[in-house]
Structures are given as structure tokens and as C-alpha cells.
Design an enzyme around this catalytic site. Structure first.
Site, PDB file in Angstrom:
ATOM      1  N   THR A  67       0.834  -1.200   0.000  1.00 19.76           N
ATOM      2  CA  THR A  67       0.000   0.000   0.000  1.00 19.76           C
ATOM      3  C   THR A  67       0.868   1.249   0.000  1.00 19.76           C
ATOM      4  O   THR A  67       0.630   2.190  -0.762  1.00 19.76           O
ATOM      5  CB  THR A  67      -0.928  -0.011   1.231  1.00 19.76           C
ATOM      6  OG1 THR A  67      -1.906  -1.033   1.048  1.00 19.76           O
ATOM      7  CG2 THR A  67      -1.622   1.325   1.420  1.00 19.76           C
ATOM      8  N   GLY A 195       6.430  -8.347   0.415  1.00 17.17           N
ATOM      9  CA  GLY A 195       6.979  -9.622   0.868  1.00 17.17           C
ATOM     10  C   GLY A 195       5.938 -10.619   1.331  1.00 17.17           C
ATOM     11  O   GLY A 195       6.092 -11.821   1.136  1.00 17.17           O
ATOM     12  N   THR A 232      13.780   5.393  10.136  1.00 16.40           N
ATOM     13  CA  THR A 232      14.709   4.299  10.450  1.00 16.40           C
ATOM     14  C   THR A 232      14.232   3.001   9.816  1.00 16.40           C
ATOM     15  O   THR A 232      13.054   2.659   9.898  1.00 16.40           O
ATOM     16  CB  THR A 232      14.816   4.133  11.978  1.00 16.40           C
ATOM     17  OG1 THR A 232      15.265   5.370  12.518  1.00 16.40           O
ATOM     18  CG2 THR A 232      15.782   3.028  12.343  1.00 16.40           C
ATOM     19  N   CYS A 320     -22.066  -8.430   0.772  1.00 19.67           N
ATOM     20  CA  CYS A 320     -22.304  -8.743   2.177  1.00 19.67           C
ATOM     21  C   CYS A 320     -20.998  -9.004   2.928  1.00 19.67           C
ATOM     22  O   CYS A 320     -20.929  -8.811   4.134  1.00 19.67           O
ATOM     23  CB  CYS A 320     -23.193  -9.969   2.311  1.00 19.67           C
ATOM     24  SG  CYS A 320     -24.796  -9.812   1.552  1.00 19.67           S
TER      25      CYS A 320
HETATM   26  S1  FES Z   1     -25.180  -8.067   4.513  1.00 20.97           S
HETATM   27 FE1  FES Z   1     -26.205  -8.653   2.735  1.00 20.97          FE
HETATM   28  S2  FES Z   1     -27.884  -9.788   3.530  1.00 20.97           S
HETATM   29 FE2  FES Z   1     -26.754  -9.291   5.288  1.00 20.97          FE
END
Ligand code: FES
Lengths: 388, 145
Positions: A67, A195, A232, A320
Site C-alpha cells: 500500500t 513480501g 529508520t 455482504c
Molecule cells: S449483509 Fe447482505 S444480507 Fe446481510
């Protein structure tokens, strides 16, 4: 089988790190003897890392993460070149560290263009090249997707760029150490790697910047890493990174062959045994350990929970599953709709997986899928429609 | 994966009353505006009581546990009683839900209310508490598409 999230540290890498957590605790910048050991470790690791990607050791800057390397590349190069122009191109499937860095540059007055991908998650070189303008100063396209495993045609993109035109950066975090990476063959001028994606320690990463390419540091400070990355140095992590790079280079072919074999066995098995399953990503140009799918009518988090109850770890790009409840932008960019994206599941194989593991997944996944489909309203609708 | 309570895990691993009712007296289907998931509830009503309840759920672990819990909470109850089931009640019965999963409990209560409404409309009856209960509870998440 979630090696992409946390690949196990190799014992040899651990061994290489230990001295720097113990006797050799010196600061590489110190002029006394205690600093010597640390300095040697740093320079040794620099050579090992450079050798892995075909660069020169003085072109390597150590960072704390992939990142950070991506942030540094996008912001540092764009800022250093802002007098030449203020236009950046990134692909539609970049990691958030590239995306959000580009967004930050947008707030600093840059214009951002997104290069589209096709249904296999491959950037279309001709489409990307159309976006290039005289004021384009930076292009960032990942080398391989950490979500669907697709390897990008970087050399083709590089070949189409005007001479002395934009700097081409690639986020090679998912690929470096896992497939051959050669900065000359790829034609890039900057490359990020980490790494922990090839069994090195977390907190160890690097940015390779071709000699002559200007870059501004993210942090202001002292002279470490040639002033490009002050602070450092984390000597144990860097020593581990070097060792992991050396091992990755040494074992690359054997590992690739082994993992590709397991991957293909898993892909064939899933597509053959789970109805209504599709492979996501490119069928051939993909990372050796990556098997990613969308399974229709069911949702990824529920799949992961049931797999977990069978002792199988996997990942998903479903809405989800994500904390922000948004489907993976990579899957959406590939033209996969929201409903299908919900059924995303990703297996990433690593050194500790074998054919037995794959067989075990192939035994259990169909059961898990079946169980969730039995309670899915979408599946029962589908069955009713089939009956007419 | 989110950390779920033991109750959620129990219902997720062994959901109660899963299925469909062929000749249901009321059916309620609802899509989740947040993540695009879906739940369908079926009820069988006798003497103003929910004699049987079944459902199908396309969604996350929480959504599955929620539908199971809702079915348990309303089975055998009068329609009026069933209408008092709220998302927060469901979440509480499940020993809590992670914050970004609270919207999944709305899904369950809404689908059930819709099934009851469907029954009321079909039979042209008025059930106290129906109209004012039918609006979804405030959702914390903006609907992003
Ligand atoms: S987060 Fe999608 S149904 Fe619960």
C-alpha cells in the site's frame, strides 16, 4: 486456502530475520561497528529484491507495505511530474491503494481516467492507449489482479506508449515472487511489490523506480533510502524480504508448476461439480495459485461461513462480505452483475496446500452450495422457471 | 468475516422453518436495498393465528439467522402479535448483530410484515397495527448502487 490474505512465513525467512532481532540490533545509518551488520543486511536484501524483478539494487526503495509503495508511486511520481501535465490513467480494477491515491491527486488538481477491462478482467491495451494525452504523466496498471488472478498485458501497453511520455507504474504486489517479473520485459518504470505475498514477513515491501524517473517522498525526513523514504529502516523485515525474494526466485518454476497443477484441478473440479458456477478472471493468463468463481443464487459470506465450519478458509468479493457492503469493483468492472457478484468465492493456494486439500474442497463445496441453494428464493424461482 | 454471536451461529448453522408453503395464505418478498439480497416469507393463517411460517433467504449469515429467528418468534402467534416483531427485537433475540449487519434484521421483519399485509389484502380484512408497522425502520446505510 486464503494464502493471499496471509501467506505463511517460510522457516528459512524466519531464520534470516532472527539475527536482526537479536545480536545485530544496530542502526544501518550509524558509523560505528554496530551499524555495519545492519547495513550489510540492508544492502544484501536490496540486491536480492532487485534480482527478483530484474532491476538494479540502487533502484529499490524499501517501504512498509505494498500500500505504501503504491501510494508513493502514484502520488510521488504525479507530484514530481506535475509541471509536465496533470492527467493520470489507472485501470478500473486497481487496488484501493492505487485508486484512492489517484483520488487524492484528483483533489490536488489532476484529472483521472479509468481504463476499462474486458470480461476476463484484462485491460484492453487499445482502449487504454486511446486515453493517453500529451499531458498524461502517469499510468498505473496492476501486473496481476489479487482478486481474480488475471495477468495484464503490460508489455503491450508499454510498447504503445509515446517515447518520453507518461511513466508506467505497475502494482505487482500479487505477482512478484509468484510468476516471473522482469521490469525490462514489462517495460515499466516503477513497480510495487510486497513480501507477504511470497511468504516473506508482513511489513516488508519495496518500490522499484527506474533510474532517472523523478519521485517525491511521501514523508519528509532524513537521508534513508536516498531521501526517498526517510525513517529508520525495519532491518529484520527487510532482511526477511530479501531472503523471501531469493527463495522465490530460486523456487519459482517448481512452485508455479505445482500451484498451477493444483489450481487447474480445483477449477476443473468446481466447474464440473458445482452447477451454475463460472470462473472469474482469465482462463489461462492467471496467477498460479488463484481459483476464483461466482456461484449463482447464493451469497459469498454464507459460503465462507459454511466452508469455515468444514475447516476451509477462502475469500469473497460479495457485497455482504465487505465491510462497506459493496460488491467488489473488480467483479463489477468485468461486467458481472450485482446478483452474480454476490456468489463470489476465491481460493488462493500456497506452499502448505496439496492435492488432498483440493480434494477436500471438492468434496465439501458442492454440499455447502447445495445447502444454501435449498434455502435460496432465487434458486427456487429458477427451478420453477425451468419447469415452465 | 464478522464476529457473530453464538445465537446467530446456531441459527445460521441450523436454520429453523426453511422452505416454502405451496398454498400459503400470505407471501411477502423483499429485496435488500443495501446489498441486493432477498428474502421471501410464507405464512399459513388459521383463526387469526400464524399456524405455519416458512421462508427462503438469499443473503449473508446474519440474514439467514434473522429469517430463522423471525420464523421462531411468530410461529403460533396471532397476526397482531406477529406485527409487533421489530428488527431491533430480532437483533436482540440473536444476542446482537454487528453494526453493519443491522440492516439484515430489517429484511426479516419487513418480509414478514409484507406477508401479513398480503394476507390482509387477499382477505379484505383490517389488522390493527398493520398500516403503521409496514414502513421500514430507519436504515443506517445509504443505498448505494
Ligand atoms: S449483509 Fe447482505 S444480507 Fe446481510
Amino acid at each position: 486456502m486464503d494464502n493471499v490474505a496471509a501467506a505463511p512465513l517460510l522457516p528459512e525467512v524466519r531464520e534470516a530475520m532472527l539475527p536482526y532481532l537479536g545480536q545485530i540490533f544496530g542502526n544501518p545509518q550509524s558509523l560505528h561497528n554496530w551499524g555495519d551488520g545492519a547495513r550489510e543486511a540492508l544492502e544484501g536484501a536490496r540486491e536480492q529484491v532487485a534480482a527478483l524483478i530484474g532491476g538494479a539494487s540502487e533502484e529499490i526503495v524499501f517501504t512498509s507495505s505494498g500500500t505504501e509503495a503504491n501510494n508513493m508511486a502514484v502520488k510521488g511520481i504525479a507530484r514530481a511530474r506535475s509541471e509536465k501535465g496533470k492527467h493520470i490513467i489507472v485501470s478500473a480494477i486497481e487496488h484501493f491503494s492505487v485508486f484512492n491515491s489517484a483520488r487524492t491527486m484528483q483533489r490536488e488538481g489532476f484529472e483521472i481516467s479509468l481504463a476499462p477491462v474486458d470480461s476476463t478482467g484484462t485491460v484492453i491495451p487499445a482502449e487504454l492507449l486511446k486515453l493517453v494525452r500529451p499531458d498524461t504523466v502517469l499510468i498505473s496498471v496492476m501486473h496481476a489482479s489479487g482478486e481474480v488472478g488475471t495477468i495484464q498485458p503490460l508489455a503491450e501497453i508499454a510498447a504503445g506508449l509515446p517515447k518520453d511520455g507518461p511513466v508506467l507504474h505497475t502494482d505487482a504486489v500479487a505477482s512478484a515472487g509468484n510468476i516471473p517479473v522482469d521490469v525490462k520485459k514489462l517495460g515499466v518504470q516503477a513497480l510495487s511489490m510486497a513480501g507477504n505475498q511470497f511468504n516473506g514477513p508482513r511489513g516488508s515491501a519495496a518500490l522499484w523506480i527506474k533510474r532517472g524517473v523523478r519521485i517525491l517522498p511521501l514523508l519528509d525526513g532524513g537521508i534513508q533510502e536516498g531521501g526517498r523514504r526517510p525513517g529508520t529502516e525495519d532491518v529484520p523485515a527487510i532482511a526477511g524480504l530479501g531472503k523471501a525474494a531469493e527463495i522465490a526466485k530460486r523456487d519459482l518454476e517448481v512452485r508455479m508448476e505445482r500451484l498451477s497443477g493444483l489450481r487447474d484441478m480445483l477449477i476443473e473440479g468446481v466447474l464440473g461439480e458445482v452447477e451454475h458456477s463460472v470462473l472469474t478472471g482469465h482462463p489461462v493468463n492467471r496467477l498460479p495459485g488463484y481459483a476464483s468463481f461466482c456461484l449463482r443464487f447464493i451469497e459469498g459470506e454464507a459460503i465462507l461461513m459454511l466452508l469455515n465450519s468444514h475447516g476451509i478458509a477462502a475469500a469473497s468479493g460479495s457485497a455482504c462480505t465487505s465491510r462497506a457492503l459493496k460488491a467488489s469493483h473488480v467483479l463489477l468492472a468485468m461486467g458481472i452483475n450485482h446478483e452474480l457478484a454476490q456468489g463470489s468465492v476465491l481460493f488462493t493456494l500456497g506452499p502448505n496446500n496439496d492435492a488432498e486439500d483440493v480434494k477436500y474442497v471438492l468434496e465439501n463445496l458442492p454440499k455447502v452450495v447445495d445447502r444454501l441453494r435449498q434455502m435460496s428464493p432465487l434458486y427456487s424461482k429458477y427451478l420453477k422457471e425451468q419447469k415452465g | 468475516m464478522p464476529v457473530y454471536s453464538e445465537k446467530v451461529m446456531q441459527h445460521f448453522m441450523n436454520p429453523h422453518n426453511v422452505g416454502e408453503i405451496e398454498d400459503a395464505d400470505g407471501v411477502g418478498e423483499i429485496g435488500n436495498p443495501v446489498c441486493g439480497d432477498m428474502m421471501t416469507f410464507y405464512i399459513k393463517v388459521k383463526d387469526n393465528r400464524i399456524e405455519d411460517v416458512k421462508y427462503k433467504t438469499f443473503g449473508c449469515g446474519a440474514a439467514i439467522a434473522v429469517s430463522s429467528m423471525v420464523s421462531d418468534l411468530v410461529k403460533g402467534k396471532t397476526l397482531e402479535e406477529a406485527l409487533t416483531v421489530t428488527p431491533s427485537m430480532v437483533a436482540k433475540e440473536l444476542e446482537g448483530l454487528p453494526k453493519n449487519k443491522l440492516h439484515c434484521s430489517n429484511l426479516g421483519a419487513q418480509a414478514l410484515h409484507k406477508a401479513i399485509k398480503n394476507y390482509a389484502i387477499k382477505n379484505k380484512i383490517d389488522i390493527p397495527g398493520l398500516t403503521d408497522k409496514e414502513e421500514p425502520e430507519e436504515d443506517e446505510h445509504a443505498c448505494e448502487t
